[in-house]
Design a protein around this motif. Sequence first.
Motif, short mmCIF file in Angstrom:
data_model
loop_
_atom_site.label_atom_id
_atom_site.label_comp_id
_atom_site.label_asym_id
_atom_site.label_seq_id
_atom_site.Cartn_x
_atom_site.Cartn_y
_atom_site.Cartn_z
N GLY A 371 0.83 -1.20 0.00
CA GLY A 371 0.00 0.00 0.00
C GLY A 371 0.86 1.25 0.00
N GLU A 372 0.77 2.05 1.04
CA GLU A 372 1.55 3.29 1.11
C GLU A 372 3.02 2.98 1.33
OE1 GLU A 372 1.55 7.59 3.48
OE2 GLU A 372 0.06 6.03 3.98
N ILE A 373 3.88 3.65 0.59
CA ILE A 373 5.32 3.39 0.69
C ILE A 373 6.10 4.69 0.84
CG2 ILE A 373 5.17 1.28 -0.66
CD1 ILE A 373 6.27 2.82 -3.07
N LYS A 374 7.36 4.55 1.25
CA LYS A 374 8.30 5.65 1.30
C LYS A 374 9.46 5.34 0.36
CE LYS A 374 7.58 7.56 5.96
NZ LYS A 374 7.37 8.96 5.52
N ILE A 375 9.86 6.33 -0.43
CA ILE A 375 10.98 6.15 -1.35
C ILE A 375 12.03 7.22 -1.07
CG2 ILE A 375 11.73 6.19 -3.76
CD1 ILE A 375 8.99 5.18 -4.57
N GLY A 376 13.26 6.79 -0.93
CA GLY A 376 14.37 7.72 -0.79
C GLY A 376 15.35 7.51 -1.92
N GLN A 377 15.70 8.56 -2.62
CA GLN A 377 16.61 8.45 -3.77
C GLN A 377 17.71 9.51 -3.65
OE1 GLN A 377 14.83 7.38 -7.53
NE2 GLN A 377 15.99 8.97 -8.59
N PHE A 378 18.96 9.06 -3.79
CA PHE A 378 20.08 9.99 -3.65
C PHE A 378 20.95 9.92 -4.90
CE2 PHE A 378 24.29 11.37 -2.28
CZ PHE A 378 23.97 12.55 -1.59
N PRO A 379 21.20 11.07 -5.55
CA PRO A 379 21.97 11.08 -6.80
C PRO A 379 23.48 11.09 -6.55
CG PRO A 379 21.26 13.29 -6.27
CD PRO A 379 20.67 12.40 -5.21
N VAL A 399 13.33 1.62 -1.12
CA VAL A 399 11.87 1.56 -1.09
C VAL A 399 11.44 0.82 0.18
CG1 VAL A 399 9.79 0.96 -2.35
CG2 VAL A 399 11.91 1.42 -3.61
N ALA A 400 10.56 1.45 0.97
CA ALA A 400 10.15 0.84 2.25
C ALA A 400 8.66 1.02 2.49
CB ALA A 400 10.93 1.48 3.40
N ARG A 401 8.13 0.21 3.38
CA ARG A 401 6.74 0.39 3.82
C ARG A 401 6.64 1.71 4.57
NH1 ARG A 401 3.63 -4.76 4.88
NH2 ARG A 401 2.43 -3.38 6.24
N ALA A 402 5.51 2.38 4.43
CA ALA A 402 5.32 3.66 5.12
C ALA A 402 4.99 3.47 6.59
CB ALA A 402 4.22 4.46 4.43
N ASP A 403 4.33 2.34 6.93
CA ASP A 403 3.87 2.18 8.31
C ASP A 403 4.98 1.81 9.29
OD1 ASP A 403 4.23 -0.34 7.26
OD2 ASP A 403 2.23 -1.09 7.80
N ASN A 404 5.86 0.87 8.90
CA ASN A 404 6.90 0.44 9.84
C ASN A 404 8.32 0.64 9.31
OD1 ASN A 404 7.09 -1.55 7.91
ND2 ASN A 404 6.39 -3.22 9.25
N HIS A 405 8.44 1.24 8.13
CA HIS A 405 9.74 1.57 7.51
C HIS A 405 10.58 0.35 7.14
CE1 HIS A 405 9.71 5.89 9.43
NE2 HIS A 405 8.66 5.64 8.65
N LEU A 456 18.12 8.19 4.58
CA LEU A 456 17.84 9.47 5.24
C LEU A 456 16.80 10.28 4.48
CD1 LEU A 456 21.48 10.48 6.25
CD2 LEU A 456 19.59 10.04 7.85
N LYS A 457 16.91 10.25 3.14
CA LYS A 457 15.96 10.99 2.30
C LYS A 457 14.54 10.44 2.49
CE LYS A 457 14.86 13.83 -1.13
NZ LYS A 457 15.15 13.47 -2.53
N ALA A 458 14.43 9.11 2.56
CA ALA A 458 13.11 8.51 2.77
C ALA A 458 12.53 8.90 4.13
CB ALA A 458 13.20 6.99 2.66
N LEU A 459 13.42 9.14 5.10
CA LEU A 459 12.97 9.56 6.44
C LEU A 459 12.72 11.06 6.53
CD1 LEU A 459 15.39 7.34 8.59
CD2 LEU A 459 12.90 7.09 8.41
N GLY A 460 13.08 11.76 5.44
CA GLY A 460 12.78 13.18 5.39
C GLY A 460 13.90 14.13 5.78
#
Length: 465
Positions: A371-379, A399-405, A456-460
């Motif tokens: 379902g909901e996901i978190k994506i962190g991308q670093f160039p 790419v990680a789950r949004a609920d439990n990372h 870190l980017k995925a965590l904001g």
Amino acid sequence: MKEISCKLLVIGAGPGGYVCAIRAGQLGVDTVIVEFGRPGGTCLNVGCIPSKALIHAAEEFGKIAHIAGGKDPLGIKVGAPTLDLTKTIAWKDGIVSRLNSGVAGLLKKAKVKTVQGWATFRDGKTVEVETETGTQVIRAETVVIATGSAPIELPFLPFGGPVISSTEALALSEVPEKLAVVGGGYIGLELGMAFAKMGAKVTVVEALPRVLMQYDAELVRPVLKRLGELGVEVMTGAKAKGLSTKGDALLIETADRKNSKVAADRILVTVGRKPLTEGWGLEQIDLDMAGKFIRIDDQCRTSMRGIFAIGDVTGEPMLAHRAMAQGEMVAEIVAGHKRSWDKRAIPAICFTDPELVTAGLAPDETKALAGEIKIGQFPFAANGRAMTKQGEDGFVRVVARADNHLVLGIQAVGQGISELAAAFGLALEMGARLEDIAGTIHTHPTQGEGFQEAALKALGHALHI
């Protein structure tokens, strides 16, 4: 007719087969392995190892040619280089030979008996092997089928003459002036880019809408850019139709359904691989199939008691490291250990320029599952080490789950990025969360910092972008 008996018989000494035999021997299992060719199978002899040797040689030659053209900012000056491909191939063959000897030595050290020849099943416990000295009959309590795969041959472009497979491409005595590559998958692009660096005019013909379709478009973009820089022409939506009458061109049907020709001294066909399920008496045993592959369970057991199957003959992904892991597991099961296949991820690498790495699930697959996901991308354009290597093109994506990372997928594209595959695989196998990767100190300056920064980017709160 000679007869021998053993507890375990392994058919095929490729990566899966020889690892299975070595591990079984270490565990005290009376083991025999049968191989028609040299130990190491396709991967060692005409695949993974020799292709990477050729890719490395092409990379070195390409760097020097680039510098000689006066386009490099490093201040290095050299004359125009020349390439003796015969010597390059001899160097590659030397590496293969040393590794062949190494595998044979490891089998001997593990007290595995090696029989050279072609094995054919009589029944589920017995095979005949045609050797140089006659027929050898082998009876075994347990059999492991590790026969591997072979290049797919197109009926309208049979191998021979100017039409070659990857096997022949790795043994050419000179660089083709014009090379047509049929198939824009990882094998075609790896070898196509290598020959382009060595001076060939390369054209890639792909029937699908784009090359490297198994990867998402964003991941492939830096590779497409590099193909353009190398002068490689990529024709998508184009279908190969056959060889010209004179044998000097590939006949194609373009995306707009027009017939055309691609001039070529050599035509490299890389449209995939097929499992080797014929020629060794499959009709004498009763195995369930999964399409063209042998069906297996989570312990690599087939539908017939006492028969296991591992590696390419069991389906995708056709990767040497998958076969090796399966082989080790089966050996331990045969020795009485409790094992099953519970891998979270099998990393895959495409050795193009830049390289591609994938481990676990792609973003769309993760979203469909979680379902909901978190994506962190670093160039890599923001990575100091990548800059000092002139390798700013590319990125790392987590790419990680949004609920439990929980991290479910990692992808990357970049120069030398293949060496991060182990870190990606380890993170997934250990059930890492975004905080685990972000909180791990990564050495500076390395490209591996991009992995931490992506988390870190995925965590904001990425620090360097």
